[in-house]
Scaffold this motif. Structure first.
Motif, PDB file in Angstrom:
ATOM      1  N   LEU A 153       5.682  -4.230 -49.058  1.00 13.23           N
ATOM      2  CA  LEU A 153       4.600  -3.616 -49.843  1.00 13.23           C
ATOM      3  C   LEU A 153       3.646  -2.790 -48.993  1.00 13.23           C
ATOM      4  O   LEU A 153       2.705  -2.209 -49.520  1.00 13.23           O
ATOM      5  N   LEU A 206      -6.619  -5.837 -51.777  1.00  4.57           N
ATOM      6  CA  LEU A 206      -5.719  -6.353 -52.798  1.00  4.57           C
ATOM      7  C   LEU A 206      -6.469  -6.578 -54.101  1.00  4.57           C
ATOM      8  O   LEU A 206      -7.621  -7.004 -54.098  1.00  4.57           O
ATOM      9  N   ASP A 207      -5.812  -6.284 -55.200  1.00  7.42           N
ATOM     10  CA  ASP A 207      -6.348  -6.538 -56.530  1.00  7.42           C
ATOM     11  C   ASP A 207      -5.774  -7.872 -56.990  1.00  7.42           C
ATOM     12  O   ASP A 207      -4.559  -8.075 -56.949  1.00  7.42           O
ATOM     13  N   ARG A 238      -1.709 -12.646 -60.227  1.00  9.04           N
ATOM     14  CA  ARG A 238      -1.006 -11.418 -59.850  1.00  9.04           C
ATOM     15  C   ARG A 238      -1.811 -10.742 -58.758  1.00  9.04           C
ATOM     16  O   ARG A 238      -2.992 -10.461 -58.923  1.00  9.04           O
ATOM     17  N   SER A 270      -1.833  -7.397 -56.232  1.00  8.90           N
ATOM     18  CA  SER A 270      -1.253  -6.071 -56.018  1.00  8.90           C
ATOM     19  C   SER A 270      -2.072  -5.321 -54.980  1.00  8.90           C
ATOM     20  O   SER A 270      -3.304  -5.346 -55.025  1.00  8.90           O
ATOM     21  N   ARG A 328      -3.854   1.095 -53.806  1.00 11.71           N
ATOM     22  CA  ARG A 328      -3.428   2.307 -53.117  1.00 11.71           C
ATOM     23  C   ARG A 328      -4.581   3.292 -53.093  1.00 11.71           C
ATOM     24  O   ARG A 328      -5.209   3.550 -54.117  1.00 11.71           O
TER      25      ARG A 328
END
Length: 86
Positions: free
Chosen positions: A22, A30-31, A40, A42, A45
C-alpha cells in the motif's frame, strides 16, 4: 490474513508486506473508519496541486478561425477522447 496485537497504548503494527503493497511509510496518514463491527484503515493519498497551465492542450477544436472557451463542450470532448481510446 494477518493477526496483530494491540499494545497498551492502543497501537498496532501493520505487517511489512501490507505496508509495502500500500506504500505506507513512516509519516503516512491513515483514515480509520468503523464499519459495523469492523475497522477499516486506508492510507490517505495526497492530492497533487496543479496549475491551470497543466491542462494546456487537453481540449482541442477543429473549428477554423478564432475560438472561445464557450465554444467547447467539455463533456463531449471527454467522451470523444474516451471513445478514441477504446
Amino acid at each position: 490474513m494477518s493477526t496483530v496485537t494491540v499494545s497498551d497504548k492502543g497501537q498496532l503494527v501493520i505487517p511489512a508486506a501490507i505496508r509495502r503493497r500500500l506504500g505506507i511509510a513512516p509519516g503516512t496518514r491513515l483514515d480509520v473508519e468503523l464499519e459495523g463491527g469492523s475497522i477499516r484503515v486506508s492510507p490517505l493519498r495526497a492530492i497533487k496541486r496543479t496549475r491551470a497551465a497543466d491542462g494546456y492542450g487537453m481540449l482541442t477544436c477543429d473549428q477554423p478561425n478564432e475560438r472561445h472557451l464557450a465554444d467547447f463542450d467539455v463533456a463531449t470532448a471527454m467522451r470523444d477522447a474516451t471513445d478514441d481510446r477504446l
